[in-house]
Design a protein around this motif. Structure first.
Motif, PDB file in Angstrom:
ATOM      1  N   ALA A  93       0.837  -1.207   0.000  1.00 24.07           N
ATOM      2  CA  ALA A  93       0.000   0.000   0.000  1.00 24.07           C
ATOM      3  C   ALA A  93       0.873   1.259   0.000  1.00 24.07           C
ATOM      4  CB  ALA A  93      -0.927  -0.013   1.215  1.00 24.07           C
ATOM      5  N   ALA A  94       1.935   1.248   0.807  1.00 21.13           N
ATOM      6  CA  ALA A  94       2.808   2.430   0.885  1.00 21.13           C
ATOM      7  C   ALA A  94       3.495   2.692  -0.456  1.00 21.13           C
ATOM      8  CB  ALA A  94       3.852   2.228   1.989  1.00 21.13           C
ATOM      9  N   GLY A 114      -5.621   1.385  11.121  1.00 19.77           N
ATOM     10  CA  GLY A 114      -4.691   0.264  11.178  1.00 19.77           C
ATOM     11  C   GLY A 114      -3.672   0.432  12.280  1.00 19.77           C
ATOM     12  N   GLU A 115      -2.727  -0.477  12.298  1.00 21.31           N
ATOM     13  CA  GLU A 115      -1.731  -0.545  13.368  1.00 21.31           C
ATOM     14  C   GLU A 115      -0.377   0.017  12.906  1.00 21.31           C
ATOM     15  OE1 GLU A 115      -2.448  -1.429  16.450  1.00 21.31           O
ATOM     16  OE2 GLU A 115      -4.532  -1.921  16.013  1.00 21.31           O
ATOM     17  N   SER A 116       0.626  -0.145  13.758  1.00 26.51           N
ATOM     18  CA  SER A 116       1.915   0.517  13.509  1.00 26.51           C
ATOM     19  C   SER A 116       2.654   0.014  12.266  1.00 26.51           C
ATOM     20  CB  SER A 116       2.816   0.374  14.728  1.00 26.51           C
ATOM     21  OG  SER A 116       3.065  -0.993  14.958  1.00 26.51           O
ATOM     22  N   GLY A 117       2.376  -1.216  11.834  1.00 23.68           N
ATOM     23  CA  GLY A 117       3.054  -1.748  10.636  1.00 23.68           C
ATOM     24  C   GLY A 117       2.786  -0.859   9.427  1.00 23.68           C
ATOM     25  N   ILE A 118       1.548  -0.390   9.306  1.00 18.68           N
ATOM     26  CA  ILE A 118       1.189   0.486   8.188  1.00 18.68           C
ATOM     27  C   ILE A 118       1.914   1.825   8.329  1.00 18.68           C
ATOM     28  CG2 ILE A 118      -0.713   1.733   7.076  1.00 18.68           C
ATOM     29  CD1 ILE A 118      -2.578  -0.501   7.898  1.00 18.68           C
ATOM     30  N   GLU A 121       5.610   1.606   7.329  1.00 13.67           N
ATOM     31  CA  GLU A 121       5.847   1.512   5.881  1.00 13.67           C
ATOM     32  C   GLU A 121       5.551   2.841   5.187  1.00 13.67           C
ATOM     33  OE1 GLU A 121       7.620  -0.736   5.026  1.00 13.67           O
ATOM     34  OE2 GLU A 121       6.979  -2.745   5.586  1.00 13.67           O
ATOM     35  N   LEU A 122       4.509   3.561   5.652  1.00 14.17           N
ATOM     36  CA  LEU A 122       4.210   4.872   5.053  1.00 14.17           C
ATOM     37  C   LEU A 122       5.361   5.846   5.338  1.00 14.17           C
ATOM     38  CD1 LEU A 122       0.398   5.304   5.904  1.00 14.17           C
ATOM     39  CD2 LEU A 122       1.396   4.866   3.649  1.00 14.17           C
TER      40      LEU A 122
END
Ligand code: PLP
Ligand code: CA
Length: 305
Positions: A93-94, A114-118, A121-122
């Motif tokens: 997505a990022a 969402g959570e910290s993983g997103i 990556e952003l």
């Protein structure tokens, strides 16, 4: 399509299978491990494939973790990989937002469910975002929130994308913000739309269930960047450059992994029976969807012969 070929215990069929492919795309949960339990033979099978010169890519729909988080998980479970071999739906997505949509920053922020993983990556792709793990959104909605969302004073005018992934802290306040941004014209994206999440030997609501209220409210489906979306296949191919006809997708789920491989016109798909789907789902009449892998095995370790 013919019936899937069963590989477990059939050494000549396994040799033939391995010779057909140069690249293997792996689903993670349900193929390599289940939660924090690594399946027997996982590390040895990956090592065997590497020793034959095969390219390995780990393609997961889990958006709660960044690629760096995944690398730590592989390390903890004793499976050597590099961060670059991991391709998660948050990263997908990022990359899509930063390199395909190419919306100029600092305008064009992403509102994250969402959570910290997103978020990680952003951040790595220099994409500005709000929402996500912001503690100020982790509360009940109050009467004045309705007014402030309606008059726009609670909204950031620079948000032009809503990105929905698995959010363990989802609530009405966040959904109300997301829907307000969508009504203002924000593009609706999802890291993935898995209906369910396998955990503790049963199923829980998946990322698709988090975005579903927004689908109902807006009447629009998101563009999903995880399996089976071909946007993810294009992104994976853009990064790793492989010959699709000599690539095999290995997964445990028909409607994400196996569909991803079939729609991506890969040379083959292998379903393993260590995760979500069972052989009754694809043999004979199957589950009625017609999604059938080309090969199946009880578990990944069976490729060791
Ligand atoms: N999404 C989340 C949040 C998960 O925890 C998992 C599995 O752990 C998945 C999706 C499915 O991941 P995979 O595509 O590796 O099976
Ligand atoms: Ca899986």
């Amino acid at each position: 399509m013919g019936e899937p070929r069963y590989l477990t215990g059939d050494k000549p069929a396994i040799e033939e299978f391995l010779a057909k492919f140069d690249t293997f795309l792996f689903d993670c949960d349900g193929v390599l491990w289940s939660g924090d339990h690594i399946f027997p033979g996982t590390a040895e099978t990956l090592e065997m494939l590497r020793s034959k010169g095969k390219q390995l890519v780990f393609v997961t729909n889990n958006s709660t973790k960044s690629r760096a988080d995944y690398k730590k998980k592989f390390d903890k479970l004793g499976v050597p990989v590099t961060v670059d071999e991991v391709f998660g739906s948050a990263y997908s997505a990022a990359v899509y937002i930063a390199r395909i949509l190419k919306l100029p920053a600092p305008k064009n922020k992403v509102f994250v469910l969402g959570e910290s993983g997103i978020e990680e990556e952003l951040r790595a792709e220099n994409v500005p975002f709000i929402g996500g793990t912001d503690p100020s959104l982790r509360r009940d909605i109050e009467p004045e929130d309705f007014t402030k969302i309606a008059d726009g004073s609670a909204l950031d005018p620079d948000v032009s994308i809503v990105l929905a992934g698995l959010d363990f802290h989802v609530n009405y306040l966040k959904l109300a913000h997301a829907f307000a941004y969508m009504k203002r014209g924000a593009t609706f994206l999802a890291t993935n739309t898995d209906s369910t999440l396998p955990m503790a030997h049963t199923l829980f609501p998946g990322a698709g269930s988090i975005g579903a209220p927004l689908v109902t409210a807006s009447g629009k489906a998101p563009l999903a960047l995880g399996k089976p979306s071909q946007a993810m296949m294009d992104a994976v191919e853009g990064k790793f450059q492989f010959d699709r006809s000599r690539t095999c997708m290995i997964g445990d789920r028909l409607n994400t992994d196996i569909r991803f491989g079939i729609e991506g016109q890969l040379g083959g798909t292998l379903a393993v029976l260590s995760g979500v789907n069972k052989k009754e789902d694809f043999l004979g009449e199957g589950d009625g969807t017609g999604v059938k892998p080309a090969f199946y095995a009880d578990k990944l370790g069976d490729l060791l012969g």
